[in-house]
Design a protein around this motif. Structure first.
Motif, PDB file in Angstrom:
ATOM      1  N   ALA B 109       8.234 -12.310   5.670  1.00 28.13           N
ATOM      2  CA  ALA B 109       9.052 -12.285   4.455  1.00 28.13           C
ATOM      3  C   ALA B 109       9.012 -10.898   3.849  1.00 28.13           C
ATOM      4  O   ALA B 109       8.120 -10.099   4.137  1.00 28.13           O
ATOM      5  N   GLN B 110      10.021 -10.643   3.003  1.00 32.41           N
ATOM      6  CA  GLN B 110      10.076  -9.377   2.283  1.00 32.41           C
ATOM      7  C   GLN B 110       9.196  -9.489   1.047  1.00 32.41           C
ATOM      8  O   GLN B 110       9.255 -10.489   0.325  1.00 32.41           O
ATOM      9  N   VAL B 111       8.350  -8.484   0.835  1.00 27.89           N
ATOM     10  CA  VAL B 111       7.453  -8.499  -0.309  1.00 27.89           C
ATOM     11  C   VAL B 111       7.838  -7.349  -1.227  1.00 27.89           C
ATOM     12  O   VAL B 111       8.027  -6.225  -0.762  1.00 27.89           O
ATOM     13  N   LEU B 112       7.952  -7.637  -2.508  1.00 26.78           N
ATOM     14  CA  LEU B 112       8.343  -6.595  -3.475  1.00 26.78           C
ATOM     15  C   LEU B 112       7.218  -6.370  -4.479  1.00 26.78           C
ATOM     16  O   LEU B 112       6.594  -7.324  -4.936  1.00 26.78           O
ATOM     17  N   ALA B 113       7.028  -5.125  -4.835  1.00 28.76           N
ATOM     18  CA  ALA B 113       6.075  -4.816  -5.888  1.00 28.76           C
ATOM     19  C   ALA B 113       6.244  -3.360  -6.268  1.00 28.76           C
ATOM     20  O   ALA B 113       6.596  -2.537  -5.421  1.00 28.76           O
ATOM     21  N   ASN B 114       6.023  -3.103  -7.556  1.00 31.22           N
ATOM     22  CA  ASN B 114       5.889  -1.714  -7.928  1.00 31.22           C
ATOM     23  C   ASN B 114       7.154  -0.910  -7.626  1.00 31.22           C
ATOM     24  O   ASN B 114       7.115   0.284  -7.390  1.00 31.22           O
ATOM     25  N   ASN B 119       8.383  -5.528   4.600  1.00 34.11           N
ATOM     26  CA  ASN B 119       8.451  -6.781   5.338  1.00 34.11           C
ATOM     27  C   ASN B 119       7.148  -7.012   6.063  1.00 34.11           C
ATOM     28  O   ASN B 119       6.690  -6.156   6.827  1.00 34.11           O
ATOM     29  N   THR B 120       6.548  -8.168   5.829  1.00 33.95           N
ATOM     30  CA  THR B 120       5.225  -8.392   6.419  1.00 33.95           C
ATOM     31  C   THR B 120       5.011  -9.860   6.742  1.00 33.95           C
ATOM     32  O   THR B 120       5.844 -10.714   6.454  1.00 33.95           O
ATOM     33  N   GLN B 121       3.872 -10.112   7.394  1.00 33.25           N
ATOM     34  CA  GLN B 121       3.492 -11.457   7.788  1.00 33.25           C
ATOM     35  C   GLN B 121       2.845 -12.150   6.596  1.00 33.25           C
ATOM     36  O   GLN B 121       1.886 -11.628   6.020  1.00 33.25           O
ATOM     37  N   ILE B 122       3.361 -13.322   6.239  1.00 29.81           N
ATOM     38  CA  ILE B 122       2.756 -14.089   5.153  1.00 29.81           C
ATOM     39  C   ILE B 122       1.968 -15.232   5.784  1.00 29.81           C
ATOM     40  O   ILE B 122       2.520 -16.071   6.500  1.00 29.81           O
ATOM     41  N   GLN B 164       1.323   0.392   1.512  1.00 29.54           N
ATOM     42  CA  GLN B 164       2.765   0.535   1.468  1.00 29.54           C
ATOM     43  C   GLN B 164       3.332   0.257   0.072  1.00 29.54           C
ATOM     44  O   GLN B 164       4.263   0.933  -0.361  1.00 29.54           O
ATOM     45  N   LEU B 165       2.761  -0.747  -0.587  1.00 34.90           N
ATOM     46  CA  LEU B 165       3.333  -1.153  -1.886  1.00 34.90           C
ATOM     47  C   LEU B 165       2.682  -0.435  -3.058  1.00 34.90           C
ATOM     48  O   LEU B 165       3.292  -0.281  -4.112  1.00 34.90           O
ATOM     49  N   PHE B 166       1.446  -0.035  -2.867  1.00 32.41           N
ATOM     50  CA  PHE B 166       0.742   0.623  -3.974  1.00 32.41           C
ATOM     51  C   PHE B 166       0.155   1.949  -3.502  1.00 32.41           C
ATOM     52  O   PHE B 166      -1.052   2.063  -3.284  1.00 32.41           O
ATOM     53  N   PRO B 167       1.012   2.958  -3.285  1.00 36.49           N
ATOM     54  CA  PRO B 167       0.516   4.246  -2.775  1.00 36.49           C
ATOM     55  C   PRO B 167      -0.541   4.862  -3.695  1.00 36.49           C
ATOM     56  O   PRO B 167      -1.378   5.629  -3.238  1.00 36.49           O
TER      57      PRO B 167
END
Lengths: 254, 402
Positions: B109-114, B119-122, B164-167
């Motif tokens: 699924a696509q994961v959004l944050a920040n 796209n990652t494995q859930i 990736q989401l929180f550099p």
């Protein structure tokens, strides 16, 4: 005193080929201590075969061979090797020195295979002594290819003497040498014989045989003549004559 | 005394033909070097694979759903979702020697944050997941059984996803959106690296399996069940118990699941590297034999060349045994020297490969001992025939040889 060599009705037959070759046909012979014997004969007369038998390199087909009172005619390969090592010194026509091995090491060779243990110092001393006898102690560290033919043959004689053998066997020792060097080598033999060493040599040269005390002639595997040499040549004397002749030649050419 | 002299003679003979000796020994050098390098590299590769297998977790048993059959067409394992949470609960309740059970859900699924997305494995798991996979939490904590019961919107994320989401870091307590549903980050998994098949294991988000089923996948069936057995000894028993239990629950229907353990996986994975090691060692062994034949060849030439020398030695009283020993020692010195240099070369080469590839290189003492012993044996074996030929020469013939 018992003879050094005593052979009785000795025969040697080679049957490796299609027809058996009867090389030695019943030779009987005694050689006493201190003798200097020339064994002569045309090629094919069986003299080399007889020499191999005397030298314990080969066994007779029939007959008995007593060397220094030991019957050696029925010994096996290794026992013969020990006899060769202890009682016999060999000098060959082609010198047969080990190449790229010093005169001293060549002389030490028989001691390496002896039954008696020698320390390396002892081996060296005895080898040096042998070389001294043949007048080559100053060439102990030379390799065979750095020595003249006569010198190489003297190293071979020193090697033959290393284990103080009962008898010295020489197979055409002057065959590869010029006449002057031959006289030189015969001089060494005469000197050794003078010290009591028994020598048997094979030769086909009559004038070389005259340096010996006794001449045996073989023909077709049989001993046909056995005589003492009446007027032995003395190597020292002959050497002097040769030198004079050389000097004279120089004088006339000058 | 005679033996020491014989060794001296052999050494002198070898020194006289230095170039030839080196070239002859080269066959053995390459053979021994190759054997040691191949075994070392093979062992290293195997250790690497084993380490990767161990990263899957200890004594892990996986239950996969069965195959789907319709009109005679069979779909293969996993083609049908036949495992349920009840199955998982039954295993947890009724099987002994089990340390942990986790029903697994998997979806991408696509994961959004920040303001970023990825796209990652859930993964939907139970809190046991961390211990089953021997995968510690680097910061924060694993979600709890309470979170599972309450279908909580909490997540534990892998290192890659975090990066990736929180550099800028500071992930803990932040919210990510999976399929537009907000999940709170309660923990970060320790970095684990790549698995056997080259997949990045850290590229994952783990949430309670209940949350996964109800909020993300919206399916009643689970993808698989992870079970951790108490020890390696009990693993097969547990496997059997699980099979029996699930069969009993199917009440006489066909088996629609399969139970695999990690040992089987490990075996499959190490089998390849073991095959390669055996294959390469066999090739190296052949080169050792070829090297031995090279020694035999040179020794035969040497015997012919030195026939006269042998004749002289025999004439002055050498026994056949002395000559045999002389040539045998020459052959053994050649091969042993080659063996020793070969070891140095083999170890050196292994180290070089290790440096280039980063594989752990395990130079096994056994392979060194075997290589040296083998090279000495090669020397004796291939040296014996020429040496015996020399020893059996007739002295008269040998002296007459031109």
């Amino acid at each position: 005193m018992a003879p050094v060599v005593k052979i009785e009705e000795i025969h040697k037959i080679y049957d490796s080929g299609e027809i058996p070759v009867h090389a030695v046909r019943g030779v009987s012979l005694e050689i006493h201590r201190g003798e200097f014997v020339a064994l002569m004969g045309a090629s094919g007369s069986g003299k080399s075969t007889l020499m191999n038998l005397l030298g314990c390199l080969d066994r007779p087909t029939r007959g008995r061979y007593l060397l220094d009172d030991t019957d050696v005619s029925q010994l096996d390969r290794n026992e013969l090797a020990d006899i060769r090592n202890q009682k016999i010194g060999f000098v060959f026509q082609g010198f047969n020195l080990l190449a790229r091995t010093t005169a001293l090491e060549n002389t030490e060779l028989p001691m390496m295979y002896g039954q008696r243990h020698h320390s390396s110092r002892e081996m060296r001393q005895r080898a040096l002594h042998s070389l001294e006898i043949v007048g080559l102690s100053d060439r102990a560290d030379h390799f065979p290819n750095q020595l003249s033919g006569g010198q190489q043959q003297r190293v071979a004689i020193a090697r033959a003497l290393a284990n103080e053998p009962e008898i010295l066997l020489a197979d055409e020792p002057t065959g590869n040498l010029d006449s002057k060097t031959s006289v030189e080598v015969m001089g060494v033999f005469q000197k050794l014989n003078g010290q009591g060493i028994t020598i048997v040599m094979v030769t086909h040269e009559l004038d070389i045989a005259r340096y010996c005390k006794r001449n045996l002639i073989l023909r077709d595997g049989r001993l046909v003549r056995d005589e003492l040499v009446q007027d032995c040549l003395q190597a020292d004397e002959e050497m002097r004559k040769l030198r004079e002749a050389e000097a004279a030649a120089k004088l006339t050419s000058a | 005394m005679r033996v020491i002299n014989t060794i001296k003679v052999a050494l002198r003979a070898l020194r006289r033909n230095t170039m030839r000796s080196i070239l002859t020994a080269l066959g053995i050098i390459i053979g021994v070097g190759a054997v040691i390098a191949m075994v070392s590299i093979g062992n290293g590769a195997k250790a690497q694979v084993e380490a990767q297998v161990a990263s899957l977790g200890e004594n892990v048993i996986t239950v996969f759903p069965g195959s789907f059959t319709a009109g005679g067409m069979r779909g293969g394992w996993g083609s049908m979702s036949t495992l349920t949470v009840d199955d998982s609960e039954a295993i947890r309740r009724e099987t002994v020697n089990v340390l942990g059970v986790s029903p697994e859900m998997r979806d991408r699924a696509q994961v959004l944050a920040n303001g970023l997305n990825w796209n990652t494995q859930i993964m939907g798991e139970s809190p046991d997941y961390s211990t089953i996979r021997s995968w510690p939490i680097a910061s924060g904590a694993m979600f709890t059984d309470q979170d599972v019961r309450s279908v909580a919107k909490v997540a534990v994320i892998g290192k890659t996803v975090a990066d990736q989401l929180f550099p800028d870091g500071e992930e803990l307590g932040q919210t990510i959106r999976i399929r537009n549903i907000p999940f709170k980050i309660v923990g970060i998994l320790a970095a684990k690296g790549f698995n056997l098949f080259g997949q990045d294991q850290d590229d994952t988000v783990v949430i309670p399996y209940t949350s996964h089923m109800k909020r993300i996948a919206r399916r009643p069936n689970i993808n698989s069940i992870l079970v951790q057995a108490a020890s390696a000894k009990t693993i097969e028993k547990v496997q059997q118990d699980i099979t029996d239990l699930l069969m009993q629950r199917r009440k006489g229907r066909e088996q629609d699941f399969t139970v695999r353990n990690q040992v089987e996986l490990a075996q499959a994975a190490t089998a390849t590297s073991e095959t390669m090691t055996v294959l390469l060692s066999a090739i190296a062994g052949v080169s050792l034999v070829v090297g031995g034949i090279g020694i035999m060849n040179i020794m035969l030439v040497s015997v012919t060349e030195r026939t006269r020398e042998i004749g002289i030695r025999l004439a002055v009283g050498a026994h056949g045994r002395d000559v045999l020993l002389q040539f045998l020692i020459e052959a053994v010195i050649l091969s042993s020297l080659g063996g020793i240099i070969g070891i140095a070369l083999g170890v050196g080469f292994s180290e070089l490969v290790s440096l280039k590839t980063g594989w752990p290189i395990l130079v096994s003492p056994t392979s060194v001992v075997v290589a040296v012993a083998f090279s000495a044996v090669v020397g004796v074996f291939f040296g014996f025939y020429p040496a015996r030929k020399a020893a059996q020469l007739d002295p008269i013939e040998a002296l007459r040889y031109e």
